[in-house]
Scaffold this motif. Structure first.
Motif, PDB file in Angstrom:
ATOM      1  N   LEU A 125     -12.609 -17.148  10.980  1.00 53.87           N
ATOM      2  CA  LEU A 125     -12.485 -16.279   9.846  1.00 53.87           C
ATOM      3  C   LEU A 125     -11.342 -16.199  10.254  1.00 53.87           C
ATOM      4  O   LEU A 125     -11.188 -15.140  10.686  1.00 53.87           O
ATOM      5  CB  LEU A 125     -13.506 -15.474   9.659  1.00 53.87           C
ATOM      6  CG  LEU A 125     -14.199 -15.572   8.029  1.00 53.87           C
ATOM      7  CD1 LEU A 125     -15.213 -16.778   9.135  1.00 53.87           C
ATOM      8  CD2 LEU A 125     -14.580 -14.954   7.814  1.00 53.87           C
ATOM      9  N   LYS A 126     -10.211 -16.711   9.083  1.00 57.78           N
ATOM     10  CA  LYS A 126      -8.588 -15.929   9.425  1.00 57.78           C
ATOM     11  C   LYS A 126      -8.318 -14.788   7.984  1.00 57.78           C
ATOM     12  O   LYS A 126      -7.755 -15.391   7.150  1.00 57.78           O
ATOM     13  CB  LYS A 126      -7.168 -17.628   9.838  1.00 57.78           C
ATOM     14  CG  LYS A 126      -6.398 -16.830   9.950  1.00 57.78           C
ATOM     15  CD  LYS A 126      -5.096 -18.030  10.025  1.00 57.78           C
ATOM     16  CE  LYS A 126      -5.392 -18.804  10.856  1.00 57.78           C
ATOM     17  NZ  LYS A 126      -4.314 -19.700  11.391  1.00 57.78           N
ATOM     18  N   TYR A 127      -8.065 -13.712   8.620  1.00 56.70           N
ATOM     19  CA  TYR A 127      -7.502 -12.673   7.411  1.00 56.70           C
ATOM     20  C   TYR A 127      -6.123 -12.971   7.682  1.00 56.70           C
ATOM     21  O   TYR A 127      -5.482 -12.134   8.882  1.00 56.70           O
ATOM     22  CB  TYR A 127      -8.077 -11.954   7.502  1.00 56.70           C
ATOM     23  CG  TYR A 127      -9.569 -11.416   7.810  1.00 56.70           C
ATOM     24  CD1 TYR A 127     -10.685 -10.708   6.655  1.00 56.70           C
ATOM     25  CD2 TYR A 127     -10.225 -11.894   9.239  1.00 56.70           C
ATOM     26  CE1 TYR A 127     -11.924 -10.903   6.144  1.00 56.70           C
ATOM     27  CE2 TYR A 127     -11.267 -11.620   8.153  1.00 56.70           C
ATOM     28  CZ  TYR A 127     -12.257 -10.969   7.585  1.00 56.70           C
ATOM     29  OH  TYR A 127     -13.364 -10.824   6.907  1.00 56.70           O
ATOM     30  N   ARG A 128      -5.425 -13.273   6.671  1.00 56.53           N
ATOM     31  CA  ARG A 128      -3.747 -12.485   6.910  1.00 56.53           C
ATOM     32  C   ARG A 128      -3.408 -11.173   6.418  1.00 56.53           C
ATOM     33  O   ARG A 128      -3.879 -10.612   5.758  1.00 56.53           O
ATOM     34  CB  ARG A 128      -2.897 -13.480   5.065  1.00 56.53           C
ATOM     35  CG  ARG A 128      -2.968 -15.235   5.208  1.00 56.53           C
ATOM     36  CD  ARG A 128      -2.286 -15.700   4.495  1.00 56.53           C
ATOM     37  NE  ARG A 128      -2.320 -15.375   3.238  1.00 56.53           N
ATOM     38  CZ  ARG A 128      -1.865 -14.501   2.069  1.00 56.53           C
ATOM     39  NH1 ARG A 128      -0.964 -14.402   2.909  1.00 56.53           N
ATOM     40  NH2 ARG A 128      -2.562 -14.480   1.131  1.00 56.53           N
ATOM     41  N   VAL A 129      -2.811 -11.251   7.440  1.00 55.03           N
ATOM     42  CA  VAL A 129      -2.218  -9.256   8.039  1.00 55.03           C
ATOM     43  C   VAL A 129      -1.979  -8.978   5.951  1.00 55.03           C
ATOM     44  O   VAL A 129      -2.270  -7.622   6.041  1.00 55.03           O
ATOM     45  CB  VAL A 129      -1.861  -9.076   9.012  1.00 55.03           C
ATOM     46  CG1 VAL A 129      -0.776  -7.422   9.115  1.00 55.03           C
ATOM     47  CG2 VAL A 129      -3.095  -8.776  10.237  1.00 55.03           C
ATOM     48  N   ASN A 130      -0.478  -9.675   5.736  1.00 49.63           N
ATOM     49  CA  ASN A 130       0.195  -9.312   5.159  1.00 49.63           C
ATOM     50  C   ASN A 130      -0.462  -8.872   3.288  1.00 49.63           C
ATOM     51  O   ASN A 130      -0.245  -7.959   2.711  1.00 49.63           O
ATOM     52  CB  ASN A 130       1.098 -10.327   4.692  1.00 49.63           C
ATOM     53  CG  ASN A 130       2.211 -10.524   6.387  1.00 49.63           C
ATOM     54  OD1 ASN A 130       2.421  -8.647   6.761  1.00 49.63           O
ATOM     55  ND2 ASN A 130       3.196 -11.257   6.459  1.00 49.63           N
ATOM     56  N   ALA A 131      -1.814  -9.819   3.849  1.00 50.99           N
ATOM     57  CA  ALA A 131      -2.375  -9.648   2.635  1.00 50.99           C
ATOM     58  C   ALA A 131      -3.710  -8.398   2.090  1.00 50.99           C
ATOM     59  O   ALA A 131      -3.314  -8.279   1.492  1.00 50.99           O
ATOM     60  CB  ALA A 131      -3.386 -10.960   2.514  1.00 50.99           C
ATOM     61  N   PHE A 132      -3.284  -8.078   3.068  1.00 47.86           N
ATOM     62  CA  PHE A 132      -4.234  -7.176   3.378  1.00 47.86           C
ATOM     63  C   PHE A 132      -3.840  -5.560   3.290  1.00 47.86           C
ATOM     64  O   PHE A 132      -3.946  -4.453   3.539  1.00 47.86           O
ATOM     65  CB  PHE A 132      -5.579  -6.923   4.264  1.00 47.86           C
ATOM     66  CG  PHE A 132      -6.162  -8.139   3.553  1.00 47.86           C
ATOM     67  CD1 PHE A 132      -7.301  -7.785   3.240  1.00 47.86           C
ATOM     68  CD2 PHE A 132      -6.564  -8.890   4.377  1.00 47.86           C
ATOM     69  CE1 PHE A 132      -8.643  -8.317   3.066  1.00 47.86           C
ATOM     70  CE2 PHE A 132      -7.617 -10.203   4.113  1.00 47.86           C
ATOM     71  CZ  PHE A 132      -8.703  -9.976   3.154  1.00 47.86           C
ATOM     72  N   LYS A 133      -2.192  -5.990   4.186  1.00 45.52           N
ATOM     73  CA  LYS A 133      -2.252  -3.916   5.079  1.00 45.52           C
ATOM     74  C   LYS A 133      -0.730  -3.749   3.707  1.00 45.52           C
ATOM     75  O   LYS A 133      -0.588  -3.943   2.935  1.00 45.52           O
ATOM     76  CB  LYS A 133      -1.049  -4.737   5.565  1.00 45.52           C
ATOM     77  CG  LYS A 133       0.311  -3.328   6.686  1.00 45.52           C
ATOM     78  CD  LYS A 133       1.348  -4.496   7.247  1.00 45.52           C
ATOM     79  CE  LYS A 133       2.237  -3.297   7.480  1.00 45.52           C
ATOM     80  NZ  LYS A 133       2.652  -2.615   6.845  1.00 45.52           N
ATOM     81  N   SER A 134      -1.274  -1.801   3.656  1.00 42.55           N
ATOM     82  CA  SER A 134      -0.991  -1.531   2.690  1.00 42.55           C
ATOM     83  C   SER A 134      -0.051  -0.428   2.939  1.00 42.55           C
ATOM     84  O   SER A 134       0.266  -0.192   4.397  1.00 42.55           O
ATOM     85  CB  SER A 134      -2.227  -0.747   2.167  1.00 42.55           C
ATOM     86  OG  SER A 134      -1.875  -0.394   0.991  1.00 42.55           O
TER      87      SER A 134
END
Length: 870
Positions: A125-134
């Motif tokens: 599973l690959k999580y895109r950091v920019n999609a979750f970074k806040s």
């Protein structure tokens, strides 16, 4: 009329029932050879090209998964490395499909679902950091806390679907091994492109695909522009409350294809517990014989700082220093050398009040203590490791050392009596771990060994008025453990024959000088232990089913030479047969389950041979009475796991029942405020129930991650107090809800709620006494970007604690922060404990007794920090 309404309702719901029960199944073949294809990713897409579900074909080319098909156009796609994509329109009916794929030179490495924060490629599973970074996310650990299915503790420990990970990689290399909290709490979030979760990760290439693992691994993929050149920064700050406050942090990461380096130094006195970053996390790989046992075994119980259910920075009075240096060199594709060195120096102070309520038949005894504590902890440890991880062999050799110390001073006032006590507990340990694994044509041979030496003297000095009491303990331990196994594979079956030999040479010398006891004040003995174990393991694995059956057979012996009793010798032998049966079944790529049963017999260790009084601290005394503990237990565990990474939905639960029986019972006796604890040779049974349900869901449309964790614990057994046996039960129920919402690039908030209730029931000869305590806490953190350079953050925390069934504590805390950002430099200003709360109170249970604590809190403070990044 009722039947007619039921028929009408049933006819109305039939279309929806049909939708929910649609099953897509079939087989995938090579178009030329007509042989089944394994590992094909089969995906269903709707009219908007959104994925509704997926499966991966088995060794027979089969795929099978239920979905909800809506709309007129539904597309099935089959993708595999080295083959041309095959697509087919399907209808809303359950049917069996035969798909033929044509080989091609075009390589497609993964299934990519556009505009999705999570992508899937086989077991990764690959999580895109920019999609979750806040806003407010400074390190990669802050981002990991937002990822669905992942939990991160304050020490940096990572769990995926409720189970600890077995490896933590940076660009595919294991630099930090079990101390990966150094990375999670320090690597800047902006330098990481993706977080990869590798499910069912088997790190040893030799047995990959042969020995399964249920644990996952984490791999950080750095941004291309951040590779090779150094990454890091320096943070420095100061402020004032009642004393001068400081903070200094320096971090460096350099990652290339052949070498990785992490260097870190931190110090502060503002309540940040940086020492936890050096904690060794559990990373065991099931099925491998890796010994992580800690030979250091302390007998005394020095006073230590307690963990409260509020933010640690509110009550931790510290002066902390930590440093870490880690290097990894790749010799070739399969071999590497790793060097790790860590240092910690902590000075902790604490001012508290403790009320102990001891249960007695017909009443209770209350003891009130005022305590002042100063504790100094230091440690220096390191390791040099060589690892060769090739397809036909695996070798790992680690030489480790650790020098540590624990010194503490405390003053206590109890019942108008002033007492001072001082602990000195240095320790030195040396250890070598070796592991060799070979693959001989599908047959696996393994041998591993651990040799360790540990020296851990302990000192306790107690001063009451003009009287001095002294406890000294001299202990050394030299131990070895050698394991080996050989595995045969035949079709769907495998047989693994395991064996190990374990032994130790121990010396222990205790001496107590105290006026409360007149005899049994000394033990001086040499104790030898030897253990042989043979464990056959039978495994059946077929597509979605795995069945394991294991029978460990152990012969364990202990010899004691008591030098104070004219070298009297004694020996005990134990022949133990254990068993384990487990069944796991994978219903679909989404849903899996396991059911296991284990019968286990364990005996104590060489410290059970102590037959004299031990002063654990100024109020507590313990006498093992030389009784070797023998514990028998059964455990039944049911585990259910559902995960749909495409919809970012993770559900995990387990339930276990553990009845046990021990050959000895604990007995407590009060002499005024002094508590004497003994072991009595009397059978004692206990029952334990444990349950957990974990739910996590990421809502992409509103960029929010929601997680819910519910835990239940039940424990029942008996204890002697004042020579009377009291059965008691303790159960607890805890619920934790976390919401992370990124409303926009300029506004985000984090909301945590924790509710728990603990119930206790003690049965006397006449009555049953019940107590119940409730605790509730909630935290709201808000982040707001006024401009592209200026951020505000505000935190409010509410804590409600039931002290007794008639009184409670209700507190509010607040923090405020302002951050001004430039390209490489940030300026931070923090106002902490805005309401200037000075005291925190809460209560808890421990077996028959209740304890109420009141701790001083850190005062209101102002802190200014400058951060430089490169």
């Amino acid at each position: 009329m009722t039947k007619q309404l039921f028929v009408i309702l049933l006819l109305t719901l039939l279309p929806y029932i049909a939708i929910s029960q649609t099953t897509v199944k079939g087989f995938v073949y090579d178009m030329e050879t007509k042989k089944p294809l394994e590992g094909v990713v089969v995906t269903i897409l709707n009219e908007q090209n959104e994925a509704l579900g997926y499966d991966i074909s088995t060794d027979k080319g089969a795929f099978n998964f239920p979905i909800q098909i809506q709309g007129k156009k539904t597309l099935l796609t089959c993708r595999m490395l080295g083959y041309k994509d095959e697509m087919r329109a399907i209808k809303n009916t359950s049917d069996q499909l035969n798909i033929y794929m044509l080989q091609t030179s075009i390589e497609l490495k993964e299934v990519v679902i556009k505009s999705q924060p999570i992508t899937v490629s086989e077991d990764t599973l690959k999580y895109r950091v920019n999609a979750f970074k806040s806003l407010g996310d400074r390190t990669i650990g802050d981002v990991l806390k937002r990822l669905p299915g992942i939990e991160v503790s304050e020490s940096g420990r990572i769990s995926y679907k409720g189970e600890s990970i077995n490896r933590f990689y940076i660009e595919g290399m294991d630099l930090l091994q079990s101390r990966y909290g150094i990375a999670t709490n320090n690597i800047p979030a902006e330098v990481v492109a993706n977080v990869e979760v590798i499910e069912n990760h088997q790190p040893i290439k030799t047995i990959k695909g042969m020995v399964a693992s249920s644990q996952a691994a984490i791999n950080l993929k750095l941004k291309t522009a951040k590779m090779v050149k150094p990454i890091g920064g320096i943070r420095a700050g100061s402020g004032y409350s009642k004393d001068f406050n400081w903070l200094l942090e320096a971090f460096l990461l350099r990652a290339s294809q052949r070498k990785q380096t992490i260097a870190m130094y931190k110090t502060n006195n503002i309540g940040n517990n940086i020492g936890v970053e050096l904690t060794e996390q559990s990373i065991s790989v099931k099925g491998l014989q890796e010994d992580e046992a800690n030979p250091e075994k302390n007998i005394l119980s020095p006073s230590s700082s307690i963990v409260l259910p509020i933010e640690e920075e509110r009550y931790l009075f510290n002066r902390s220093h930590i440093a870490s240096l880690n290097n990894l060199w790749k010799i070739n594709e399969d071999s590497q050398i790793r060097f790790n060195m860590n240092y910690k120096n902590d000075r902790l102070t604490e001012n508290s009040c403790e009320i102990s309520d001891y249960f007695l038949d017909g009443g209770s005894l209350k003891v009130t203590e005022q305590n002042e504590l100063e504790q100094r902890l230091h440690s220096l440890d390191g390791a040099v490791t060589f690892t060769g991880n090739a397809k036909n062999h695996y070798i790992d050799d680690a030489f480790k050392w650790k020098i540590s110390g624990n010194r503490s001073w405390s003053t206590a006032i109890a019942e108008d009596q002033r007492t001072k006590q001082q602990f000195k507990m240095p320790s030195t340990s040396i250890q070598n771990q070796f592991n060799l694994l070979k693959n001989y044509g599908g047959k696996i041979f393994n041998i591993s060994s651990v040799f360790s030496f540990n020296n851990h003297p302990e000192r306790l000095m107690v001063y009451v008025d003009n009287e001095q009491q002294k406890q000294t303990i001299e202990g050394t331990n030299l131990s070895f453990k050698t394991d080996s196994y050989y595995t045969w594979f035949w079709r769907s079956f495998s047989i693994c024959l395991k064996g190990n030999v374990e032994g130790s040479l121990n010396t222990i010398d205790t001496n107590l000088s105290h006026g409360l006891f007149s005899d049994s004040l000394q033990t001086k003995a040499n104790i030898k232990t030897l253990k042989f174990e043979v464990s056959p393991l039978f495994t059946f694995k077929k597509e979605r089913t795995t069945l394991e059956l294991e029978f460990p057979i152990r012969e364990q012996a202990l010899w004691k030479v008591a030098e104070l009793e004219k070298t009297r010798k004694s020996a005990e032998n134990f022949f133990l047969i254990n068993s384990r049966l487990s069944l796991s079944y994978k219903f679909s790529p989404y849903l899996s389950s396991s059911l296991s049963y284990r019968f286990q017999q364990n005996i104590g260790d060489y410290t059970d041979y102590i037959d004299s009084y031990l002063m654990e601290n100024y109020r507590n005394y313990y006498k093992p009475n030389g009784i070797i503990r023998l514990r028998k237990s059964h455990s039944i565990i049911l585990h259910l796991d559902y995960r749909d990474p495409i919809k970012a939905l993770f559900i995990n639960s387990f339930f276990s029942y553990i009845p046990a029986e021990s050959n000895k019972t604990s007995s407590n006796r009060l002499h005024g405020i002094q508590l004497e604890r003994r072991d009595i040779l009397l059978s004692n049974k206990s029952d334990m129930w444990i349950g957990q349900v974990y739910f996590a869901k990421y809502f992409n449309s509103i960029r929010s991650n929601l997680s819910f964790n519910s835990n239940f614990n039940y424990y029942a057994t008996s204890r002697f107090q004042q020579d009377k046996l009291y059965p008691f039960r303790i159960n607890s129920w805890e619920q934790v809800l976390k919401i992370n919402t990124k409303i926009s690039d300029f506004l985000a908030f984090v909301y945590d709620v924790n509710y728990s209730v603990r119930n206790s029931s003690v049965k006397s000869s006449v009555n049953t006494f019940k107590t119940s305590l409730h605790q509730f806490s909630q935290k709201l953190k808000t982040y707001y970007a006024v401009t592209g350079n200026l951020d505000f953050n505000f935190q409010i925390e509410h804590a409600y604690n039931e002290i007794t069934q008639r009184s409670f504590a209700n507190l509010f805390f607040g923090n405020l922060g302002i951050i001004y950002k430039t390209k490489n430099i940030d300026f931070e200003l923090y106002w902490k404990n805005i309401f200037n709360k000075k005291e925190y109170t809460y209560s808890t249970f421990n077996e028959l007794n209740t304890y109420t604590y009141r701790y001083n809190l850190r005062p209101m403070s102002i802190l200014f920090i400058t951060s430089f990044k490169f």
